[in-house]
Enzyme design. Structure first.
Site, PDB file in Angstrom:
ATOM      1  N   ARG A  46       0.844  -1.100   0.068  1.00 44.08           N
ATOM      2  CA  ARG A  46       0.044   0.009   0.100  1.00 44.08           C
ATOM      3  C   ARG A  46       0.893   1.294   0.034  1.00 44.08           C
ATOM      4  O   ARG A  46       1.793   1.475   0.862  1.00 44.08           O
ATOM      5  CB  ARG A  46      -0.827   0.157   1.270  1.00 44.08           C
ATOM      6  CG  ARG A  46      -1.436  -1.428   1.380  1.00 44.08           C
ATOM      7  CD  ARG A  46      -3.070  -1.113   1.738  1.00 44.08           C
ATOM      8  NE  ARG A  46      -3.674  -2.477   1.671  1.00 44.08           N
ATOM      9  CZ  ARG A  46      -4.972  -2.591   2.233  1.00 44.08           C
ATOM     10  NH1 ARG A  46      -5.436  -1.570   2.860  1.00 44.08           N
ATOM     11  NH2 ARG A  46      -5.393  -3.732   2.089  1.00 44.08           N
ATOM     12  N   GLU A  72       1.012   4.020   1.341  1.00 45.22           N
ATOM     13  CA  GLU A  72       0.350   4.939   2.399  1.00 45.22           C
ATOM     14  C   GLU A  72       1.343   6.188   2.433  1.00 45.22           C
ATOM     15  O   GLU A  72       2.717   6.066   2.303  1.00 45.22           O
ATOM     16  CB  GLU A  72       0.593   4.392   3.784  1.00 45.22           C
ATOM     17  CG  GLU A  72      -0.051   2.796   3.920  1.00 45.22           C
ATOM     18  CD  GLU A  72      -1.539   2.994   3.965  1.00 45.22           C
ATOM     19  OE1 GLU A  72      -2.174   4.123   4.125  1.00 45.22           O
ATOM     20  OE2 GLU A  72      -1.963   1.799   4.171  1.00 45.22           O
ATOM     21  N   ARG A  99       1.003   2.784  12.793  1.00 46.62           N
ATOM     22  CA  ARG A  99       0.438   1.561  12.568  1.00 46.62           C
ATOM     23  C   ARG A  99       0.092   1.212  10.963  1.00 46.62           C
ATOM     24  O   ARG A  99      -0.847   0.356  10.542  1.00 46.62           O
ATOM     25  CB  ARG A  99      -1.036   1.696  12.999  1.00 46.62           C
ATOM     26  CG  ARG A  99      -1.682   2.968  12.646  1.00 46.62           C
ATOM     27  CD  ARG A  99      -2.935   2.809  13.787  1.00 46.62           C
ATOM     28  NE  ARG A  99      -3.728   3.978  13.178  1.00 46.62           N
ATOM     29  CZ  ARG A  99      -4.931   3.774  13.283  1.00 46.62           C
ATOM     30  NH1 ARG A  99      -5.649   2.895  13.976  1.00 46.62           N
ATOM     31  NH2 ARG A  99      -5.875   4.888  13.008  1.00 46.62           N
ATOM     32  N   HIS A 100       1.036   1.999  10.221  1.00 47.92           N
ATOM     33  CA  HIS A 100       0.908   1.477   8.658  1.00 47.92           C
ATOM     34  C   HIS A 100       2.234   1.160   8.227  1.00 47.92           C
ATOM     35  O   HIS A 100       3.395   1.955   8.626  1.00 47.92           O
ATOM     36  CB  HIS A 100       0.487   2.817   7.992  1.00 47.92           C
ATOM     37  CG  HIS A 100      -1.012   3.232   8.099  1.00 47.92           C
ATOM     38  ND1 HIS A 100      -1.510   3.881   9.090  1.00 47.92           N
ATOM     39  CD2 HIS A 100      -2.097   2.542   7.468  1.00 47.92           C
ATOM     40  CE1 HIS A 100      -2.813   3.993   9.058  1.00 47.92           C
ATOM     41  NE2 HIS A 100      -3.226   3.098   8.151  1.00 47.92           N
ATOM     42  N   GLU A 141      -7.742  -0.584  14.549  1.00 48.94           N
ATOM     43  CA  GLU A 141      -8.311  -1.820  13.595  1.00 48.94           C
ATOM     44  C   GLU A 141      -7.409  -2.833  13.356  1.00 48.94           C
ATOM     45  O   GLU A 141      -6.125  -2.671  13.147  1.00 48.94           O
ATOM     46  CB  GLU A 141      -8.777  -0.943  12.327  1.00 48.94           C
ATOM     47  CG  GLU A 141      -9.465  -2.124  11.367  1.00 48.94           C
ATOM     48  CD  GLU A 141      -9.486  -1.480   9.964  1.00 48.94           C
ATOM     49  OE1 GLU A 141      -9.900  -0.349   9.935  1.00 48.94           O
ATOM     50  OE2 GLU A 141      -9.240  -2.208   8.948  1.00 48.94           O
ATOM     51  N   SER A 155     -10.704  -6.111   8.489  1.00 50.77           N
ATOM     52  CA  SER A 155     -12.155  -5.882   7.998  1.00 50.77           C
ATOM     53  C   SER A 155     -12.722  -6.945   7.090  1.00 50.77           C
ATOM     54  O   SER A 155     -11.847  -7.798   6.503  1.00 50.77           O
ATOM     55  CB  SER A 155     -11.765  -4.784   6.919  1.00 50.77           C
ATOM     56  OG  SER A 155     -11.628  -3.479   7.531  1.00 50.77           O
ATOM     57  N   ARG A 196      -0.235  -5.834  12.868  1.00 48.69           N
ATOM     58  CA  ARG A 196      -1.204  -5.207  14.205  1.00 48.69           C
ATOM     59  C   ARG A 196      -1.533  -6.033  15.010  1.00 48.69           C
ATOM     60  O   ARG A 196      -1.821  -5.750  16.059  1.00 48.69           O
ATOM     61  CB  ARG A 196      -2.252  -4.594  13.264  1.00 48.69           C
ATOM     62  CG  ARG A 196      -2.056  -3.325  12.397  1.00 48.69           C
ATOM     63  CD  ARG A 196      -3.214  -2.494  12.273  1.00 48.69           C
ATOM     64  NE  ARG A 196      -2.729  -1.426  11.279  1.00 48.69           N
ATOM     65  CZ  ARG A 196      -3.614  -0.660  10.689  1.00 48.69           C
ATOM     66  NH1 ARG A 196      -4.832  -0.861  11.007  1.00 48.69           N
ATOM     67  NH2 ARG A 196      -3.345   0.167   9.807  1.00 48.69           N
TER      68      ARG A 196
HETATM   69  P1  ATP Z   1      -6.641   1.430   8.116  1.00 49.96           P
HETATM   70  O1  ATP Z   1      -8.110   2.315   7.756  1.00 49.96           O
HETATM   71  O2  ATP Z   1      -6.204   1.442   9.500  1.00 49.96           O
HETATM   72  O3  ATP Z   1      -5.674   2.456   7.523  1.00 49.96           O
HETATM   73  P2  ATP Z   1      -7.662  -0.404   6.180  1.00 49.96           P
HETATM   74  O4  ATP Z   1      -9.204  -0.269   6.436  1.00 49.96           O
HETATM   75  O5  ATP Z   1      -7.236   0.631   5.162  1.00 49.96           O
HETATM   76  O6  ATP Z   1      -6.834   0.117   7.330  1.00 49.96           O
HETATM   77  P3  ATP Z   1      -8.000  -2.843   5.133  1.00 49.96           P
HETATM   78  O7  ATP Z   1      -7.938  -2.538   3.616  1.00 49.96           O
HETATM   79  O8  ATP Z   1      -9.242  -3.003   5.889  1.00 49.96           O
HETATM   80  O9  ATP Z   1      -7.129  -1.786   6.016  1.00 49.96           O
HETATM   81  O10 ATP Z   1      -6.750  -4.071   5.338  1.00 49.96           O
HETATM   82  C1  ATP Z   1      -7.422  -5.113   6.355  1.00 49.96           C
HETATM   83  C2  ATP Z   1      -6.405  -5.138   7.590  1.00 49.96           C
HETATM   84  O11 ATP Z   1      -5.132  -5.144   6.892  1.00 49.96           O
HETATM   85  C3  ATP Z   1      -6.404  -3.896   8.258  1.00 49.96           C
HETATM   86  O12 ATP Z   1      -7.111  -3.872   9.142  1.00 49.96           O
HETATM   87  C4  ATP Z   1      -4.923  -3.794   9.091  1.00 49.96           C
HETATM   88  O13 ATP Z   1      -4.833  -4.692  10.040  1.00 49.96           O
HETATM   89  C5  ATP Z   1      -4.056  -4.251   7.724  1.00 49.96           C
HETATM   90  N1  ATP Z   1      -3.415  -3.459   7.058  1.00 49.96           N
HETATM   91  C6  ATP Z   1      -4.190  -2.861   5.847  1.00 49.96           C
HETATM   92  N2  ATP Z   1      -3.224  -1.728   5.333  1.00 49.96           N
HETATM   93  C7  ATP Z   1      -2.164  -1.926   6.441  1.00 49.96           C
HETATM   94  C8  ATP Z   1      -0.984  -1.231   6.437  1.00 49.96           C
HETATM   95  N3  ATP Z   1      -0.507  -0.259   5.430  1.00 49.96           N
HETATM   96  N4  ATP Z   1       0.205  -1.390   7.415  1.00 49.96           N
HETATM   97  C9  ATP Z   1      -0.301  -2.311   7.972  1.00 49.96           C
HETATM   98  N5  ATP Z   1      -1.556  -3.024   8.207  1.00 49.96           N
HETATM   99  C10 ATP Z   1      -2.453  -2.812   7.313  1.00 49.96           C
HETATM  100 MG    MG Z   2     -10.408  -1.754   7.033  1.00 55.48          MG
END
Ligand code: ATP
Ligand code: MG
Length: 429
Positions: free
Chosen positions: A210, A212, A218-219, A352, A355, A403
């Site tokens: 991702r 980000e 936490r990312h 979180e 999902s 996480r």
């Molecule tokens: P957030 O809103 O906290 O950035 P997200 O809703 O974008 O997360 P999802 O697409 O729902 O993330 O991904 C499912 C799970 O994967 C998340 O709940 C999280 O535990 C993990 N995850 C997602 N993106 C990341 C990231 N960039 N770094 C670490 N863990 C991640």
């Molecule tokens: Mg999510």
């Protein structure tokens, strides 16, 4: 024969060990070494007048973090770690370490996260840091064993893909011969396609990528996701499965990693089932009683809101019944109130973790939802066609491994839970 350091007890008579020099102390007539391997630490005591000349010679030249082999008598001694020490008859340097060290493995000199990651191979030699990765290994092994016992098939899906899972901007484009391709954000589409393939229940532990933009605690830009998808299941079924998995994994870690938990000094309580399931609208109300920036219907939860709700609930919980508009196109709307969908997030009080949702399995509804999100169904044809030849109803989730480990061990930064973190400013090591 070489013994793991942990296996050397006050009752052992004679031992050979190999390990890294953790500390060196010279008190004139006596010198002490602490030798460390992945199982523990042992004291090596060198009374200068009583050991062979070659041992003394080698002892003078050895530097901290060198790899050494020691053979000698074991003596019970109360003050030493583990209540024993070795007095060497033989001492060899197997691999010398340069001085000064870029990082103090004995942690007498504290180091910033960046310095630690720059020399991660040394950082992980610290017993505390190694404990994190030992537990992380147990977490993934326990999760795999649990899912296999529930009939899930372990799959591997491509990480180089032509289309984004959900559109959006969090994509890393790459050059793929003459074409543009992307690093996959999630195995979502592929695990759903395996439902059409009749696998019924699948899981994958693999990297997700991702882009980000911001550095947060936490990312990561490369994270590890545990993904599950189950046919003939709805959102409630897969929430039950997720809850069981969390409890199983915590239980395994508690049972098998007592030393590591003690090393980290954490209070690892197995969460109690069932996890509360709180509707989104209620979650917003709870958050709004505490946060300054009030949330309206249709807002995603801010980190502050997540923490505020977590403080009230005080344990793992689910947020359910999300507004359809803020969830991905593949989330199944409730037939009688389509503005809400069968999506959920698993929350730790801090953040979180996962999902998931029951997915849309009806082709035409899925196409309509893709359009409603402003995406083009043509670019999803490889996925959509699997919905035209017998797609069972299905549901699933994705859980971030870092996480999970971070919250389980109360780590302050997600980078603590990954060996070689990737963030906006770091591509090496
Ligand atoms: P957030 O809103 O906290 O950035 P997200 O809703 O974008 O997360 P999802 O697409 O729902 O993330 O991904 C499912 C799970 O994967 C998340 O709940 C999280 O535990 C993990 N995850 C997602 N993106 C990341 C990231 N960039 N770094 C670490 N863990 C991640
Ligand atoms: Mg999510």
């Amino acid at each position: 024969m070489r013994l793991p350091i942990r296996a050397v007890t006050p009752k052992t008579e004679f031992a050979e060990i190999i390990g890294w020099v953790h500390e060196v102390r010279d008190l004139g007539g006596l010198s002490f070494f602490l030798i460390r391997d992945r199982t523990g630490i042992i004291q090596v005591t060198i009374p200068k007048k009583k050991v062979p000349a070659e041992v003394l010679d080698t002892a003078r030249n050895v530097s901290r973090e060198s790899v050494v082999r020691v053979r000698g008598r074991v003596k019970a001694i109360e003050k030493a770690p583990g209540g024993r020490e070795i007095v060497p008859e033989e001492l060899d340097i197997i691999s010398i370490a340069e001085s000064p060290l870029p990082l103090d493995v004995a942690e007498k000199v504290p180091a910033e996260m960046d310095t630690r990651i720059d020399s991660r191979f040394l950082d992980v030699r610290k017993p505390r840091v190694r404990a994190i990765f030992f537990i992380r290994s147990m977490v993934t092994c326990a999760a795999m064993e649990f899912l296999a016992s529930r009939g899930c098939i372990n799959i591997t899906t491509p990480k180089i893909v032509a289309a984004a899972t959900e559109g959006g901007t969090e994509l890393f484009p790459i050059a793929y011969f003459e074409k543009e391709a992307f690093m996959n954000q999630s195995p979502q589409l592929y695990k759903q396609m395996m439902m059409a393939a009749g696998f019924e229940a699948v899981f994958e532990i693999g990297p997700i990528f991702r882009a980000e933009e911001h550095n947060t605690i936490r990312h990561l830009n490369e994270a590890t996701s545990l993904d599950v998808e189950v046919s003939f299941a709805d959102h409630n079924d897969v929430m039950d499965l997720l809850e069981d998995l969390i409890v199983h994994v915590y239980g395994c870690v508690r049972e098998t990693c007592a030393d590591q938990i003690a090393e980290l000094g954490v209070d690892l309580t197995v969460p109690a089932k069932p996890f509360p399931r709180i509707p989104y609208t209620e979650a917003i109300d709870i958050a709004n009683r505490a946060v300054e920036e009030k949330l309206s219907f249709g807002d995603d939860l801010s980190p502050a809101a997540e923490r505020a709700i977590g403080d009230v609930i005080g344990q793992h919980y689910f947020i359910v019944d999300w507004p359809t508009d803020i969830r991905p196109y593949y989330a199944m709307p409730y037939p009688d109130r389509p503005e809400f969908c069968k999506a959920f997030d698993l929350m730790h009080p801090r953040m979180e973790l996962s999902s998931g949702a029951q997915r849309i399995h009806d082709h035409d509804l899925l196409v309509a939802r893709i359009r409603a999100k402003g995406l083009s169904p043509e670019s999803f044809e490889f996925y959509l066609r699997t919905f035209r030849y017998g797609m069972p109803p299905h549901a699933g989730w994705g859980l971030g491994i870092e996480r999970l480990v971070m919250t389980m061990l109360d780590l302050s930064n997600i980078r603590e839970a990954v060996l070689f973190p990737r963030d906006r400013h770091r591509l090496m090591p």
